[in-house]
Motif scaffolding. Structure first.
Motif, PDB file in Angstrom:
ATOM      1  N   LEU A  32       4.307 -20.073  -6.563  1.00 20.74           N
ATOM      2  CA  LEU A  32       5.622 -19.267  -6.871  1.00 20.74           C
ATOM      3  C   LEU A  32       5.588 -17.739  -6.373  1.00 20.74           C
ATOM      4  O   LEU A  32       4.843 -17.039  -6.957  1.00 20.74           O
ATOM      5  CB  LEU A  32       5.924 -19.145  -8.372  1.00 20.74           C
ATOM      6  N   HIS A  34       7.359 -13.858  -5.906  1.00 23.19           N
ATOM      7  CA  HIS A  34       8.622 -12.886  -6.482  1.00 23.19           C
ATOM      8  C   HIS A  34       9.157 -12.345  -5.526  1.00 23.19           C
ATOM      9  O   HIS A  34       8.728 -12.270  -4.334  1.00 23.19           O
ATOM     10  CB  HIS A  34       8.113 -12.340  -7.783  1.00 23.19           C
ATOM     11  N   ARG A  42       9.021 -12.814 -13.216  1.00 25.32           N
ATOM     12  CA  ARG A  42      10.203 -13.401 -12.758  1.00 25.32           C
ATOM     13  C   ARG A  42      10.328 -14.887 -12.979  1.00 25.32           C
ATOM     14  O   ARG A  42      11.595 -15.628 -12.992  1.00 25.32           O
ATOM     15  CB  ARG A  42      10.436 -12.922 -11.343  1.00 25.32           C
ATOM     16  N   TRP A  43       9.015 -15.493 -12.778  1.00 25.63           N
ATOM     17  CA  TRP A  43       8.940 -17.012 -13.115  1.00 25.63           C
ATOM     18  C   TRP A  43       8.699 -17.300 -14.313  1.00 25.63           C
ATOM     19  O   TRP A  43       8.398 -18.801 -14.519  1.00 25.63           O
ATOM     20  CB  TRP A  43       7.980 -17.370 -12.004  1.00 25.63           C
ATOM     21  N   PHE A  46      11.070 -20.201 -15.554  1.00 22.03           N
ATOM     22  CA  PHE A  46      10.733 -21.374 -14.874  1.00 22.03           C
ATOM     23  C   PHE A  46       9.607 -22.044 -15.116  1.00 22.03           C
ATOM     24  O   PHE A  46       9.809 -23.582 -15.392  1.00 22.03           O
ATOM     25  CB  PHE A  46      10.649 -21.158 -13.277  1.00 22.03           C
ATOM     26  N   ARG A  60       1.316 -18.572 -10.207  1.00 20.49           N
ATOM     27  CA  ARG A  60       2.335 -17.444  -9.725  1.00 20.49           C
ATOM     28  C   ARG A  60       1.486 -16.136  -9.699  1.00 20.49           C
ATOM     29  O   ARG A  60       0.767 -16.074 -10.866  1.00 20.49           O
ATOM     30  CB  ARG A  60       3.560 -17.442 -10.783  1.00 20.49           C
ATOM     31  N   HIS A 101      11.357 -16.369  -3.854  1.00 21.65           N
ATOM     32  CA  HIS A 101      12.511 -15.946  -4.013  1.00 21.65           C
ATOM     33  C   HIS A 101      12.929 -14.503  -3.351  1.00 21.65           C
ATOM     34  O   HIS A 101      12.024 -13.468  -3.462  1.00 21.65           O
ATOM     35  CB  HIS A 101      12.592 -15.608  -5.643  1.00 21.65           C
ATOM     36  N   ARG A 173      11.506 -11.674 -17.604  1.00 20.83           N
ATOM     37  CA  ARG A 173      11.824 -12.828 -18.326  1.00 20.83           C
ATOM     38  C   ARG A 173      12.968 -12.167 -19.456  1.00 20.83           C
ATOM     39  O   ARG A 173      13.964 -12.695 -19.618  1.00 20.83           O
ATOM     40  CB  ARG A 173      10.946 -13.379 -19.144  1.00 20.83           C
ATOM     41  N   LEU A 270      18.473 -17.103  -9.375  1.00 16.74           N
ATOM     42  CA  LEU A 270      17.211 -17.230 -10.226  1.00 16.74           C
ATOM     43  C   LEU A 270      17.379 -16.641 -11.918  1.00 16.74           C
ATOM     44  O   LEU A 270      16.936 -16.992 -12.729  1.00 16.74           O
ATOM     45  CB  LEU A 270      15.891 -16.749  -9.613  1.00 16.74           C
ATOM     46  N   ARG A 278      16.402 -24.451 -11.202  1.00 14.86           N
ATOM     47  CA  ARG A 278      15.294 -25.503 -11.827  1.00 14.86           C
ATOM     48  C   ARG A 278      15.454 -26.969 -11.239  1.00 14.86           C
ATOM     49  O   ARG A 278      14.782 -27.679 -11.009  1.00 14.86           O
ATOM     50  CB  ARG A 278      15.003 -25.366 -13.232  1.00 14.86           C
TER      51      ARG A 278
END
Length: 292
Positions: A32, A34, A42-43, A46, A60, A101, A173, A270, A278
């Motif tokens: 993942l 960012h 950011r993830w 998810f 990530r 992303h 988050r 996102l 997702r």
């Protein structure tokens, strides 16, 4: 179980990442990436909720220059790609599914172009192809030579020791949840974009020189999607504020290895529509890699 790890790159830079290990026989690794002025949190949402972690390992990272990988110096898609190869090798991963992303989508494309044998599949969330940029971006492109000069000056000053020593950490988050409750739930989408996209807000969390280098990277030509042979999913916002969806559609049209989906988001899917994003990613990975 998610582990917090760090890897020292050949130039001595420490790149921090988190690795979810499924605890059973893994189907492979998902990476993942960012976006601009962002970090691996950011993830967080998810990773917490995705059903993929039942069967896949998920990595990530804080790209160098961000989050726990903060540093002063040169950053670029090429450098980040080299870092990613180092991490894949460190985790004994031959080929990965890479999800990016925004700026991370650009990095995913460039990584796939440089290292096609290390890619199983790509997911691009709101890639901003230079041909499709609109709003303030076209005139920023004209200022690119000036930005390069400013970055060179900043790097000289940094080498002389003139730079900030501390940057606060940003939990994206929590930021995303705040955006949904304070802006989107009350119909203040435009205010959300003004607040969220402000470079002055980003300057609190990363060096100005890094921000300018990322602007330059966002304007760099991208590999043509037709030249990437790995299966690809592209997720676009219904109302993209800084790119022209019609131009993006033309760039991706008639390419059989690419699936497209539109998320009903005003700016960043996102952040605004995490459940929908997702679901699209999980469905695509299931179709591509589990049912064959």
């Amino acid at each position: 179980m998610e582990l917090t790890k760090s890897h020292i790159m050949p130039d001595g830079t420490a790149v921090h990442y988190r690795l979810w290990q499924t605890g059973r026989t893994s189907r492979g690794l998902i990476v993942l990436l960012h976006g601009m002025a962002s970090n691996l949190t950011r993830w967080s949402e998810f990773v917490e909720h995705t059903a993929l972690k039942q069967e896949w390992d998920i990595l990530r990272l804080d790209l160098r220059g961000h989050g726990e990988s903060i540093m002063h110096g040169k950053i670029s898609a090429r450098i980040w790609s080299d870092d990613l190869i180092e991490l894949l090798d460190a985790e004994n991963c031959e080929r990965a599914i890479v999800i990016g992303h925004s700026l991370g989508a650009h990095l995913a494309l460039q990584f796939a172009d440089r290292f096609p044998n290390r890619i199983r599949g790509l997911v691009l969330i709101d890639p901003a192809f230079p041909q499709a940029l609109r709003g303030s971006w076209p005139w920023l492109r004209r200022l690119r030579p000036l930005l390069c000069v400013i970055v060179a000056i900043i790097r000289v000053l940094n080498a002389l020791g003139l730079h900030r020593r501390h940057f606060p950490r940003r939990d994206l988050r929590l930021w995303d949840e705040k955006v949904r409750t304070e802006f989107l739930a009350t119909g203040k989408a435009e205010e959300f974009v003004r607040h969220y996209s402000s470079p002055f807000n980003d300057f609190k969390y990363l060096p100005i020189g890094h921000y300018l280098q990322e602007l330059i990277e966002m304007m760099r030509p991208l590999p043509k999607p037709a030249h990437i042979r790995a299966p690809m999913l592209v997720l676009l916002s219904r109302s993209v504020t800084y790119t022209d969806p019609a131009v993006t559609d033309r760039l991706l049209a008639d390419l059989p290895h690419i699936e497209r989906a539109t998320i009903d988001a005003y700016h960043w899917p996102l952040t605004e529509k995490p459940v929908e994003v997702r679901g699209e990613i999980e469905g695509w990975i299931t179709r591509q890699f589990l049912r064959k």
